[in-house]
Design an enzyme around this catalytic site. Structure first.
Site, short mmCIF file in Angstrom:
data_model
loop_
_atom_site.label_atom_id
_atom_site.label_comp_id
_atom_site.label_asym_id
_atom_site.label_seq_id
_atom_site.Cartn_x
_atom_site.Cartn_y
_atom_site.Cartn_z
NE ARG A 103 3.77 17.13 -3.02
CZ ARG A 103 4.38 16.45 -2.05
NH1 ARG A 103 5.22 15.50 -2.35
NH2 ARG A 103 4.15 16.74 -0.79
CG MET A 160 2.94 9.88 2.78
SD MET A 160 2.98 11.60 3.22
CE MET A 160 3.49 12.33 1.70
CB ALA A 200 -1.63 8.76 -4.47
CG HIS A 211 4.36 4.14 -3.86
ND1 HIS A 211 3.53 4.97 -4.57
CD2 HIS A 211 4.91 4.91 -2.89
CE1 HIS A 211 3.56 6.19 -4.06
NE2 HIS A 211 4.40 6.18 -3.04
CG HIS A 213 3.83 6.28 -8.08
ND1 HIS A 213 5.11 5.79 -7.90
CD2 HIS A 213 3.73 7.37 -7.28
CE1 HIS A 213 5.76 6.57 -7.05
NE2 HIS A 213 4.94 7.53 -6.65
P1 AMP Z 1 5.61 8.60 -0.56
O1 AMP Z 1 4.32 7.87 -0.69
O2 AMP Z 1 5.80 9.67 -1.58
O3 AMP Z 1 5.89 9.04 0.85
O4 AMP Z 1 6.74 7.53 -0.89
C1 AMP Z 1 6.83 6.31 -0.20
C2 AMP Z 1 8.14 5.66 -0.55
O5 AMP Z 1 8.18 5.42 -1.96
C3 AMP Z 1 9.35 6.53 -0.22
O6 AMP Z 1 10.40 5.72 0.27
C4 AMP Z 1 9.71 7.13 -1.55
O7 AMP Z 1 11.07 7.48 -1.67
C5 AMP Z 1 9.37 5.98 -2.49
N1 AMP Z 1 9.15 6.49 -3.84
C6 AMP Z 1 8.32 7.48 -4.22
N2 AMP Z 1 8.43 7.71 -5.55
C7 AMP Z 1 9.37 6.84 -6.00
C8 AMP Z 1 9.96 6.58 -7.27
N3 AMP Z 1 9.59 7.27 -8.35
N4 AMP Z 1 10.90 5.62 -7.36
C9 AMP Z 1 11.29 4.92 -6.27
N5 AMP Z 1 10.78 5.12 -5.04
C10 AMP Z 1 9.84 6.06 -4.91
#
Ligand code: AMP
Length: 283
Positions: A189, A30, A32, A37, A34
């Site tokens: 977040r 989604m 942003a 990702h 870090h």
């Molecule tokens: P999101 O953008 O939050 O939907 O996350 C995209 C992908 O990155 C999802 O598969 C999350 O589980 C993974 N992700 C987010 N934060 C972390 C993290 N700190 N460590 C490993 N994977 C992450």
């Protein structure tokens, strides 16, 4: 790096490679972005011929309007990071591209208890929204492998179930949670935390680690009570749940007879920011 915003463009671009049998790695996000990702992207690059990252803030997985509105977005910065990392394709559709006329096709799939406990209980409809968008993205990208973080452990279980049940030919790769030096799980977040909130946020992981040390030494219910109390000694923190569940069924464990399958999960409000984290208790 190629950057597409429409399904037609990305499909046309991918078709020759798909026909040739190129191995495609896919990292849905989604945005942003870090280090969490980026670790997924690097792994995909190492294991595939082509790596695709999608950035789509999926409206139907938010059950809180304010959370959706406040979700951090910075496509220009994200695209630059992906370019530098050597990602091959960025797909960043608008909402109307994925849900034409606001239309969401229903997903003819039940998740049993997987979407009823923990996140599913407190964010009704969330995982159905996740599953719908992931299925749609898989139908566009046709990845050989898709990369997900254990940070969202329950999401991973839902995706595995989706893929198994619908027999989608993709390998789901689970990646370890990437943390800040002080232990806080990286999350888009986190940037919404105030300086004071950011300072105390690592307590969540500290308590998870302490809980792991206590496995088998006190009853499950007492450990959960201890953890909730410990986190909430900080008046800024409110625990939505602290649960100890089975790593596959996610069902709550009542005793330690299957402690080699146990995972501790928590969701904590810090101010108005909701953070989730987990720790495998069996490793
Ligand atoms: P999101 O953008 O939050 O939907 O996350 C995209 C992908 O990155 C999802 O598969 C999350 O589980 C993974 N992700 C987010 N934060 C972390 C993290 N700190 N460590 C490993 N994977 C992450």
């Amino acid at each position: 790096m190629k950057h597409f915003t429409t399904i037609k463009e990305i499909s046309t671009y991918l078709k020759p490679g798909q026909k040739q049998g190129l191995e495609i790695g896919f990292v849905p996000t989604m945005g942003a972005l870090h280090e969490g990702h980026l670790t997924l992207i690097r792994r995909s690059k190492a294991e595939n011929d082509l790596t695709i990252c999608s950035i789509f803030v999926n409206p139907i997985q938010f059950n809180n309007k304010e959370d959706l509105e406040k979700y951090p977005r910075n496509l220009v910065r994200d695209a630059k990071i992906l370019e530098e990392l050597g990602c091959d394709v960025l797909f960043s559709p608008e909402s109307g591209e994925i849900y034409p006329d606001g239309h969401t096709e229903p997903l003819d799939l039940e998740f049993g208890m997987l979407d009823k406990v923990m996140e599913g209980k407190f964010r009704p409809g969330h995982f159905r929204g996740v599953a719908i968008v992931v299925k749609k993205l898989f139908d566009i990208v046709y990845p050989s492998r898709a990369y997900f973080g254990k940070k969202d452990f329950q999401q991973l279980a839902i995706i595995r179930y989706l893929v198994q049940t619908l027999k989608i030919p993709v390998q789901i790769i689970a990646c370890e949670t990437v943390r800040e030096d002080d232990g806080l799980a990286m999350s888009s977040r986190n940037m919404r935390l105030t300086i004071a909130e950011r300072q105390i946020a690592p307590i969540i992981y500290q308590v998870l680690c302490k809980a792991k040390e206590k496995v088998g030494k006190l009853p499950v219910w007492e450990l959960k009570e201890w953890a909730i109390k410990k986190i909430q000694t900080n008046p800024e923190m409110r625990v939505e749940y602290f649960e100890i569940g089975d790593r596959e069924s996610l069902l709550p464990l009542e005793n330690w007879s299957h402690k080699n399958r146990a995972v501790a999960f928590t969701a904590v409000f810090l101010g108005d920011v909701r953070l989730i984290d987990n720790i495998e208790l069996f490793s």
